[in-house]
Design a protein around this motif. Structure first.
Motif, PDB file in Angstrom:
ATOM      1  N   ASP A  61       0.812  -1.220   0.000  1.00  0.00           N
ATOM      2  CA  ASP A  61       0.000   0.000   0.000  1.00  0.00           C
ATOM      3  C   ASP A  61       0.844   1.268   0.000  1.00  0.00           C
ATOM      4  OD1 ASP A  61       0.985  -0.271   2.537  1.00  0.00           O
ATOM      5  OD2 ASP A  61      -0.919   0.075   3.549  1.00  0.00           O
ATOM      6  N   MET A  62       2.108   1.164  -0.367  1.00  0.00           N
ATOM      7  CA  MET A  62       2.967   2.345  -0.377  1.00  0.00           C
ATOM      8  C   MET A  62       2.572   3.312  -1.500  1.00  0.00           C
ATOM      9  SD  MET A  62       7.058   2.401  -0.200  1.00  0.00           S
ATOM     10  CE  MET A  62       7.942   3.912  -0.027  1.00  0.00           C
ATOM     11  N   ALA A  63       2.337   2.783  -2.709  1.00  0.00           N
ATOM     12  CA  ALA A  63       1.922   3.621  -3.834  1.00  0.00           C
ATOM     13  C   ALA A  63       0.453   3.994  -3.658  1.00  0.00           C
ATOM     14  CB  ALA A  63       2.122   2.881  -5.147  1.00  0.00           C
ATOM     15  N   GLN A  64       0.121   5.269  -3.859  1.00  0.00           N
ATOM     16  CA  GLN A  64      -1.228   5.762  -3.609  1.00  0.00           C
ATOM     17  C   GLN A  64      -1.918   6.326  -4.853  1.00  0.00           C
ATOM     18  OE1 GLN A  64      -2.653   5.902  -0.284  1.00  0.00           O
ATOM     19  NE2 GLN A  64      -0.949   4.521   0.118  1.00  0.00           N
ATOM     20  N   LYS A  65      -1.139   6.913  -5.772  1.00  0.00           N
ATOM     21  CA  LYS A  65      -1.700   7.618  -6.926  1.00  0.00           C
ATOM     22  C   LYS A  65      -0.911   7.256  -8.178  1.00  0.00           C
ATOM     23  CE  LYS A  65      -2.614  11.542  -3.915  1.00  0.00           C
ATOM     24  NZ  LYS A  65      -2.302  12.935  -3.631  1.00  0.00           N
ATOM     25  N   ILE A  66      -1.479   7.619  -9.332  1.00  0.00           N
ATOM     26  CA  ILE A  66      -0.824   7.379 -10.627  1.00  0.00           C
ATOM     27  C   ILE A  66      -0.701   8.707 -11.367  1.00  0.00           C
ATOM     28  CG2 ILE A  66      -1.140   6.336 -12.922  1.00  0.00           C
ATOM     29  CD1 ILE A  66      -0.341   4.258 -10.919  1.00  0.00           C
ATOM     30  N   ILE A  75      -1.407  13.746 -16.716  1.00  0.00           N
ATOM     31  CA  ILE A  75      -2.674  13.181 -16.250  1.00  0.00           C
ATOM     32  C   ILE A  75      -2.433  12.666 -14.841  1.00  0.00           C
ATOM     33  CG2 ILE A  75      -4.426  11.419 -16.638  1.00  0.00           C
ATOM     34  CD1 ILE A  75      -3.389  11.542 -19.653  1.00  0.00           C
ATOM     35  N   HIS A  76      -3.217  13.164 -13.905  1.00  0.00           N
ATOM     36  CA  HIS A  76      -3.030  12.823 -12.493  1.00  0.00           C
ATOM     37  C   HIS A  76      -4.279  12.106 -11.991  1.00  0.00           C
ATOM     38  CE1 HIS A  76      -1.118  13.288  -8.598  1.00  0.00           C
ATOM     39  NE2 HIS A  76      -2.311  13.570  -8.112  1.00  0.00           N
ATOM     40  N   SER A  77      -4.110  10.906 -11.474  1.00  0.00           N
ATOM     41  CA  SER A  77      -5.214  10.139 -10.902  1.00  0.00           C
ATOM     42  C   SER A  77      -5.044  10.100  -9.390  1.00  0.00           C
ATOM     43  CB  SER A  77      -5.209   8.715 -11.460  1.00  0.00           C
ATOM     44  OG  SER A  77      -6.126   7.914 -10.757  1.00  0.00           O
ATOM     45  N   GLU A  78      -6.084  10.389  -8.670  1.00  0.00           N
ATOM     46  CA  GLU A  78      -6.031  10.402  -7.206  1.00  0.00           C
ATOM     47  C   GLU A  78      -6.124   9.006  -6.593  1.00  0.00           C
ATOM     48  OE1 GLU A  78      -5.429  12.905  -5.005  1.00  0.00           O
ATOM     49  OE2 GLU A  78      -5.004  14.119  -6.772  1.00  0.00           O
ATOM     50  N   GLU A  79      -6.264   7.988  -7.445  1.00  0.00           N
ATOM     51  CA  GLU A  79      -6.315   6.614  -6.953  1.00  0.00           C
ATOM     52  C   GLU A  79      -5.358   5.753  -7.763  1.00  0.00           C
ATOM     53  OE1 GLU A  79     -10.148   4.718  -7.749  1.00  0.00           O
ATOM     54  OE2 GLU A  79     -10.621   6.476  -8.929  1.00  0.00           O
ATOM     55  N   ILE A 101       2.868   7.514  -7.114  1.00  0.00           N
ATOM     56  CA  ILE A 101       3.194   8.544  -6.122  1.00  0.00           C
ATOM     57  C   ILE A 101       2.763   8.011  -4.763  1.00  0.00           C
ATOM     58  CG2 ILE A 101       2.754  10.910  -5.369  1.00  0.00           C
ATOM     59  CD1 ILE A 101       2.154  11.572  -8.300  1.00  0.00           C
ATOM     60  N   ASP A 102       3.639   8.112  -3.776  1.00  0.00           N
ATOM     61  CA  ASP A 102       3.290   7.631  -2.441  1.00  0.00           C
ATOM     62  C   ASP A 102       2.618   8.726  -1.622  1.00  0.00           C
ATOM     63  OD1 ASP A 102       5.300   9.293  -1.466  1.00  0.00           O
ATOM     64  OD2 ASP A 102       6.700   7.667  -1.020  1.00  0.00           O
ATOM     65  N   GLN A 103       2.291   8.433  -0.388  1.00  0.00           N
ATOM     66  CA  GLN A 103       1.558   9.374   0.463  1.00  0.00           C
ATOM     67  C   GLN A 103       2.348  10.627   0.806  1.00  0.00           C
ATOM     68  OE1 GLN A 103       0.617   7.062   3.892  1.00  0.00           O
ATOM     69  NE2 GLN A 103       2.725   6.916   4.597  1.00  0.00           N
ATOM     70  N   HIS A 104       3.659  10.594   0.618  1.00  0.00           N
ATOM     71  CA  HIS A 104       4.500  11.760   0.905  1.00  0.00           C
ATOM     72  C   HIS A 104       4.799  12.581  -0.349  1.00  0.00           C
ATOM     73  CE1 HIS A 104       5.014  10.069   4.861  1.00  0.00           C
ATOM     74  NE2 HIS A 104       5.458   8.948   4.331  1.00  0.00           N
TER      75      HIS A 104
END
Length: 122
Positions: A61-66, A75-79, A101-104
């Motif tokens: 669960d380290m990666a959070q977004k694409i 293009i930025h996806s929040e999931e 992209i991770d949570q940080h």
């Protein structure tokens, strides 16, 4: 013989003390940057001025977004999605990068694919 022992002991101590800060020579080149895990198996299915991108997301669960980047498009996806349809593409080559992209806010090393959309309708 006694003198030789002292000289040898002094030499060993000098060498050991001299090697204490050897990492100072390369410390400036070490990167302490933390990367999000990378997507794997990035593929593109080409269509009429489109491309369907598909990939496998990293485990855990380290990666959070694409984030998907090509030309000047971001293009930025929040999931954490595992596919995306690029549309209205021109008939030219594109180098497409997919990041996690991770949570940080740390970006992964990119997965990349080169695409050239079709100009003929199927």
């Amino acid at each position: 013989m006694e003198k030789t022992k002292y000289w040898l002991m002094a030499l060993v101590i000098t060498v050991l003390l001299g090697c204490e800060k050897m990492e100072d020579n390369y410390e400036q080149y070490i990167s302490h940057r933390i990367y999000s895990p990378k997507v794997m198996d990035l593929t593109a299915h080409i269509g009429y001025k489109t491309a369907l991108l598909e990939w496998t997301n990293p485990a855990g669960d380290m990666a959070q977004k694409i984030e998907i980047v090509y030309d000047d498009v971001l293009i930025h996806s929040e999931e954490l999605i595992s596919s995306y349809q690029l549309t209205d593409l021109e008939l030219k080559g594109y180098q497409v990068f997919v990041y996690t992209i991770d949570q940080h806010g740390n970006r992964s090393v990119p997965a990349q694919v080169y695409i050239f959309p079709s100009g003929e309708e199927e």
